[in-house]
Enzyme design. Structure first.
Site, PDB file in Angstrom:
ATOM      1  N   GLU A 170     -46.839  90.235  83.989  1.00  0.00           N
ATOM      2  CA  GLU A 170     -48.073  90.647  84.664  1.00  0.00           C
ATOM      3  C   GLU A 170     -47.792  91.648  85.772  1.00  0.00           C
ATOM      4  OE1 GLU A 170     -51.275  90.267  83.867  1.00  0.00           O
ATOM      5  OE2 GLU A 170     -50.298  89.429  82.089  1.00  0.00           O
ATOM      6  N   SER A 221     -28.092  99.034  78.548  1.00  0.00           N
ATOM      7  CA  SER A 221     -29.075  99.268  77.486  1.00  0.00           C
ATOM      8  C   SER A 221     -28.520  99.548  76.096  1.00  0.00           C
ATOM      9  CB  SER A 221     -30.027 100.405  77.884  1.00  0.00           C
ATOM     10  OG  SER A 221     -30.669 100.102  79.086  1.00  0.00           O
ATOM     11  N   HIS A 266     -41.576  93.002  72.258  1.00  0.00           N
ATOM     12  CA  HIS A 266     -40.190  93.415  72.518  1.00  0.00           C
ATOM     13  C   HIS A 266     -39.993  93.633  74.024  1.00  0.00           C
ATOM     14  CE1 HIS A 266     -36.453  95.649  72.551  1.00  0.00           C
ATOM     15  NE2 HIS A 266     -37.073  96.657  73.125  1.00  0.00           N
ATOM     16  N   SER A 267     -40.943  94.314  74.635  1.00  0.00           N
ATOM     17  CA  SER A 267     -40.887  94.579  76.078  1.00  0.00           C
ATOM     18  C   SER A 267     -42.284  94.964  76.524  1.00  0.00           C
ATOM     19  CB  SER A 267     -39.937  95.747  76.361  1.00  0.00           C
ATOM     20  OG  SER A 267     -40.527  96.964  75.919  1.00  0.00           O
TER      21      SER A 267
END
Lengths: 373, 334
Positions: free
Chosen positions: B28, B114, B243-244
């Site tokens: 959020e 990453s 996923h993100s």
């Protein structure tokens, strides 16, 4: 026979000093001769020396590193039996299979494995069999090793990693046994790139590279493995990593190179003195990343004329970085445009190698341009 | 059935639900523009906490990016998570990386990066070092089924097997690599099917059964530490979340599918049923814990948001052990 010579003469349009002319009419058989003359130096160190070629000097450095650092391990393809260039000969017998060992045939694995070893604090000395095959490891080297400390906020690092790899022209290596990949990695902040020009330099620089707290790419000019022989100090010694060497001095022209090319440039300096009455500073950069700008800038401010020579292709070769930095810092000192004599913008060819490499004739031609501008 | 103490199992549940709360609030926060990016762990709490609980606290963790639960289990505080997500002056990573790239030296968790799969051969190397150091520890390397397709995964497994490295390769097979379902990721018998081909002890586990994960990880650890051999563990689970925050998974899967997994195979729900059946948990405790949980997470988030960013000079530091001249000059003339 006569028509052959006639057609060659007709082909030539330029002056008799042109590299093409000289090469076509010179007598030495190209497949046997090297394009450079290795001139041994003496080490500025007291103590016992031994006659060593470059692979023996590397072997000696590895031996010392393994002897003094119990965490050190040496690994890569074929290192167990001594390595395709004999750099690791005798080490497995001396230090055991858990410290000197073959890995499977996988460069990205070798690099990643080395990074992992180094993050635990172990000294990891990896070998990539040819610099031409280092590209699969590019991700591990540039995205991981180079950035490990920075991205973790200094919580984690892999400074104890050294990756050794043979590079550069060897006379018959062609596309995939002759490459000089330093420029690719020079664009990656966080790495150190070191290139020795001789056995004495190789031993001291390799020991420094192994012991420095940053990941190092140590590129060894393979043609020098056997042909470069010097009296190398047998003791444990280290040489500074970020300092360029001035191997010849002069006030008229600055010649910058690294690795094998330093020996070509030394000869070019002799030719320039003899034929043009011009004296050259010859600088071996030693370290490509970080590179010693001050030494180069100071020289160019004195001479006003710069030649950079490297075997790697011209476009975006490391000479481009040196040229850009020099024009920015020494603009008003320049008496002529900076010259770069490099491999052509093609892959490294086989039978055309003598035309491809920045040999003494092409470099001399460039010095001529510099002084006549 | 379970040899774990009430204390341990309740801790497992609490950490799983705390992770869940943190995820909901941080997701959020991104939506509200407070942080730039976030990745949730919904549906995979069991794989993370179950495996973390089975390890020694000093076993080295190489993660991919969906393993925050292992850090939470080890004691990484809510503040530390939030500091990294906000990239504030107390972020251990000094504000240099995107959110969820956590790292902790003290908790033996290597900083996340990453590029996918790069951690895998590194884990093999670290394990080899541990073997030489004879420290009785192992390395665990988490990766997704998508990452198992990377060349580095093959390199890692082959190196670990041939060089005999004490590393657990823990595959979180959660069904998706962003939008790519596992049926488009491989044609063979999942990731576990490859293990024997490398000569690696392999097991496939119900990833949403926290006890199965615990037991399998424990057994894997024992093999690693006593035999110095790698183990491949494929945990079958499901990625309930997107996923993100840059992904909307409704674009490639139905809400019904997600609901099915959430209702029928939630690791949190399964553990709660077990706790309740043992009399170790009830609705009253659930209510109290839920409120406490959310309050703690919200407060930590508020604290993190208020902190300043690190000094801009951190941009130039920690690249090399000693700052080279060209960087200190660049910093001076910025």
């Amino acid at each position: 026979m006569k028509s052959k010579i006639m057609s060659k003469l007709l082909m030539l349009k330029s002056n008799p000093c042109s590299p093409m002319f000289i090469r076509l009419f010179s007598k030495s058989p190209q497949c046997m001769a090297t394009h450079f003359k290795f001139q041994p130096e003496t080490a500025h160190l007291d103590g016992e020396t031994a006659k060593m070629n470059l692979f023996q000097a590397v072997n000696n450095a590895l031996d010392i590193a393994l002897a003094k650092d119990p965490s050190a391990v040496v690994f890569g393809e074929d290192v167990s039996f001594g390595g395709v260039f004999r750099c690791t000969i005798g080490l497995q017998e001396k230090y055991g299979k858990d410290r000197v060992f073959n890995t499977p045939l996988c460069e990205q694995g070798i690099a990643g494995f080395g990074i992992g070893l180094a993050t635990t604090g172990a000294t990891a000395i990896a070998e990539i069999q040819f610099g031409d095959y280092i590209l699969p490891a590019f991700d591990q080297i540039c995205n991981e090793a180079a950035k490990f400390r920075y991205r973790s906020g200094n919580l984690w690092e892999c400074g104890k990693l050294t990756i050794r790899s043979p590079i550069s022209a060897v006379g018959h290596g062609a596309l995939y046994h002759s490459q000089s990949p330093e420029a690719f990695f020079s664009h990656c902040p966080g790495l150190r790139i070191v290139i020795p020009r001789s056995p004495i330099k190789a031993k001291g620089l390799l020991l420094s590279s192994i012991r420095t707290a940053d990941p190092v790419l140590f590129f060894e000019p393979k043609v020098l493995y056997r042909s470069a022989v010097e009296e190398v100090p047998v003791q444990d010694y280290m040489l500074p990593l970020s300092k360029a060497d001035i191997v010849a001095e002069g006030d008229d022209v600055t010649l910058v190179g690294w690795g094998t090319q330093v020996h070509v440039l030394k000869e070019v300096a002799e030719m320039a003195q003899e034929k043009l009455g011009v004296k050259c500073d010859v600088i071996d950069l030693v370290s490509i990343l970080p590179w010693d700008k001050d030494t180069v800038f100071n020289s160019v401010k004195k001479t006003g004329r710069l030649l950079i020579a490297h075997e790697a292709p011209l476009t975006s070769g490391f000479g481009a970085e040196v040229a850009a930095a020099v024009q920015e810092a020494c603009f008003l000192s320049l008496e002529a445009p900076i010259q770069r004599v490099c491999g052509f913008d093609t892959p490294f060819p086989h039978v055309f190698e003598p035309f491809y490499i920045p040999d003494k004739w092409r470099c001399f031609d460039a010095v001529n341009k510099l002084v006549r501008f | 059935m379970c040899a774990l103490s009430e204390e341990t199992v309740v801790k497992m549940y609490k950490v799983m639900t705390q992770l869940n709360s943190m995820d909901r609030i941080m997701y959020e926060s991104q939506r509200q523009g407070r942080i730039s990016f976030y990745m949730t762990n919904f549906g995979e709490e069991g794989t993370q906490i179950g495996s973390a609980a089975a390890l020694s606290s000093e076993d080295l963790i190489f993660g991919q990016y969906r393993e925050a639960g292992t850090l939470l289990w080890r004691g990484f505080s809510l503040d530390q998570f939030m500091n990294q997500c906000y990239g504030n002056c107390e972020d251990l990573g000094k504000g240099r990386q995107m959110p969820v790239c956590y790292g902790s030296k003290g908790l033996s968790f290597v900083t996340i990066s990453s590029p996918l799969g790069t951690q895998m051969p590194q884990a093999s190397g670290a394990a080899y070092a541990f073997k030489r150091q004879k420290n009785g520890l192992c390395v665990i390397c988490y990766f997704g089924e998508g990452t198992s397709s990377e060349g580095d995964a093959h390199a890692a497994l082959n190196f670990a097997a041939t060089l005999e490295c004490p590393v657990i390769f823990f595959c979180r097979n959660n069904g998706y690599a962003i939008s790519t379902p596992s049926r488009e990721q491989y044609k063979g018998d999942g990731v576990a099917g490859r293990g024997p081909a490398y000569g690696i002890h392999t097991i496939r586990v119900d990833g949403n059964d926290v006890f199965a994960i615990y037991n399998a990880t424990k057994a894997a650890r024992d093999i690693c530490v006593s035999e110095n051999k790698p183990v491949l563990l494929e945990a079958m689970t499901y990625r309930l979340g997107h996923h993100s925050t840059s992904d909307d998974s409704t674009a490639y899967r139905s809400i019904d599918e997600v609901r099915y997994w959430d209702e029928r195979d939630s690791p949190i729900a399964r553990l709660r049923y077990y706790l309740v059946s043992k009399g170790w948990w009830d609705d009253a405790k659930e209510k109290v814990w839920k409120e406490q949980n959310e309050k703690e997470v919200l407060q930590a988030s508020a604290r993190a948001e208020k902190k300043l960013k690190p000094n801009w000079t951190e941009l130039f530091k920690d690249l090399y052990h000693d700052m080279p001249q060209h960087l200190s000059l660049a910093r001076k003339f910025w």
